[in-house]
Design a protein around this motif. Structure first.
Motif, PDB file in Angstrom:
ATOM      1  N   LEU A 228      80.559   0.373  42.412  1.00 26.62           N
ATOM      2  CA  LEU A 228      80.360  -0.783  41.544  1.00 26.62           C
ATOM      3  C   LEU A 228      81.252  -1.955  41.945  1.00 26.62           C
ATOM      4  N   LEU A 229      82.403  -1.664  42.502  1.00 19.58           N
ATOM      5  CA  LEU A 229      83.234  -2.747  43.020  1.00 19.58           C
ATOM      6  C   LEU A 229      82.588  -3.395  44.247  1.00 19.58           C
TER       7      LEU A 229
ATOM      8  N   ILE B  56      81.856   1.281  33.855  1.00 17.46           N
ATOM      9  CA  ILE B  56      81.689  -0.125  33.481  1.00 17.46           C
ATOM     10  C   ILE B  56      82.524  -0.456  32.244  1.00 17.46           C
ATOM     11  N   ALA B  57      82.472   0.425  31.253  1.00 20.23           N
ATOM     12  CA  ALA B  57      83.218   0.184  30.021  1.00 20.23           C
ATOM     13  C   ALA B  57      84.729   0.278  30.245  1.00 20.23           C
TER      14      ALA B  57
ATOM     15  N   PHE C 135      78.639  -5.963  34.354  1.00 17.90           N
ATOM     16  CA  PHE C 135      77.261  -5.610  34.668  1.00 17.90           C
ATOM     17  C   PHE C 135      76.452  -5.462  33.387  1.00 17.90           C
ATOM     18  N   ALA C 136      75.174  -5.814  33.475  1.00 19.59           N
ATOM     19  CA  ALA C 136      74.205  -5.499  32.431  1.00 19.59           C
ATOM     20  C   ALA C 136      73.231  -4.490  33.005  1.00 19.59           C
TER      21      ALA C 136
ATOM     22  N   TYR D 243      76.517   2.638  24.180  1.00 22.87           N
ATOM     23  CA  TYR D 243      76.958   1.540  25.044  1.00 22.87           C
ATOM     24  C   TYR D 243      76.085   0.299  24.835  1.00 22.87           C
ATOM     25  N   PRO D 244      75.948  -0.173  23.600  1.00 17.94           N
ATOM     26  CA  PRO D 244      75.017  -1.281  23.335  1.00 17.94           C
ATOM     27  C   PRO D 244      75.413  -2.581  24.018  1.00 17.94           C
ATOM     28  N   GLN D 245      76.686  -2.759  24.292  1.00 12.85           N
ATOM     29  CA  GLN D 245      77.131  -4.003  24.921  1.00 12.85           C
ATOM     30  C   GLN D 245      76.844  -4.036  26.406  1.00 12.85           C
ATOM     31  N   HIS D 246      76.461  -2.901  26.991  1.00 16.09           N
ATOM     32  CA  HIS D 246      76.229  -2.829  28.433  1.00 16.09           C
ATOM     33  C   HIS D 246      74.768  -2.605  28.807  1.00 16.09           C
TER      34      HIS D 246
END
Length: 314
Positions: free
Chosen positions: A49-50, A74-75, A81-82, A130-133
């Motif tokens: 991811l980086l 991610i979190a 990221f979305a 993980y609703p924010q992601h």
């Protein structure tokens, strides 16, 4: 049904961004295989991811341990990221049109139906956690096209969409080859917030000279049949190697991949079409045992995470 302006508003609200670069991500390395339950580690996914930090959107294909680890990274690492989260649905009917065979016993199909229902529940659970992601969810991948080995009836896909809508408030789609969106998937479109299409000129024996025009034709054919419905491209790319099975060997190379990628992004960025490039990394677990199998070589990066030409020129 979300219209286009509501779709963009939804992305802004959920992701804090408008149009951005998007890529499909499957993090399996040498010796790892989702079919065998051998998943990449937290640190390996973090490294991936980086490397992908220049992309805004990621598409994941299942709700397995792989997806849960991606969301955790991610979190925990506060990465920007979305995600489009998906389910890896299995065949619920046999398909005699599949060239490599897709005939299943009734017992196996019953097991698949149960597993699919459980996967949908995992999709709901992960999205809720993980609703924010998670900016959207897909109820499946290439499960209605004529040649698929995991055919699922349209009415069952409709059930999945309706069930998810009753549980979580997130835009819902289905990822499929462009052809079914022009005919058989009409009942499903009514349940979705946007359409997600796949377009692969190289699989359809197109050369680089007319590849982008072919992709545009695919996109606009779906748009014509579904006026007013937002369309996202969730797979488009070019393989860098082939043994001649389905794709002529001369039509697969790093140079051709780089050229198609550049053409594709120029068009989709100018038209603000959200487009997930396929794929971040080569996937040696896919396809046959032949190392030249084209399924293994769609990555913008090699399996050792070194960049291909397309990324060296980026």
């Amino acid at each position: 049904m979300l219209n286009e302006s509501r779709q963009l508003t939804s992305l802004e609200q959920r992701c804090g961004r408008k149009h951005g670069q998007a890529i499909c991500y499957s993090g399996y390395r040498e010796g790892q295989n989702p079919r065998l339950g051998i998943y990449p580690s937290y640190e390996q996914i973090k490294q991936d991811l980086l490397l992908l930090k220049d992309w805004s959107y990621l598409r994941l294909y299942d709700c397995s341990q792989h997806a849960e680890t991606v969301l955790s990274v991610i979190a925990n690492e506060n990465l920007d990221f979305a995600l489009m989260l998906g389910v890896d649905i299995a065949a619920e009917v046999s398909n005699p049109n599949c060239p490599w065979g897709a005939h299943f016993s009734e017992q196996q199909l019953a097991l698949n139906r149960q597993a699919n229902s459980e996967d949908i529940e995992r999709l709901i659970d992960l999205t809720s956690r993980y609703p924010q992601h998670v900016f959207s969810v897909s109820i499946g991948n290439e499960a209605s096209v004529d040649w698929t080995d995991h055919m699922v009836p349209v009415e069952r896909l409709v059930e999945f969409a309706q069930h998810i809508k009753s549980k979580i408030d997130v835009p819902i789609t289905f990822c499929e080859n462009y052809v079914p969106w022009t005919n058989k998937l009409a009942p499903l479109v009514a349940e979705l917030d946007f359409i997600s299409i796949h377009t692969y000129p190289v699989w359809e024996f197109q050369s680089i000279e007319n590849a982008l025009e072919y992709t545009k034709q695919n996109y606009y054919s779906v748009q014509e049949c579904n006026p007013g419905v937002p369309i996202v491209i969730t797979e488009a790319g070019w393989t860098t190697q082939s043994n001649g099975c389905g794709i002529e060997a001369w039509n697969a190379s790093d140079t051709l991949q780089a050229e198609y990628y550049q053409q594709l992004l120029r068009w989709t960025n100018s038209e603000k079409i959200l487009t997930f490039v396929f794929e971040a990394f080569d996937e040696p677990w896919k396809g046959s045992d032949d190392p030249q199998e084209p399924e293994k070589h769609w990555g913008l990066f090699y399996v050792d995470r070194s960049p291909k030409l397309v990324m060296q020129n980026a």
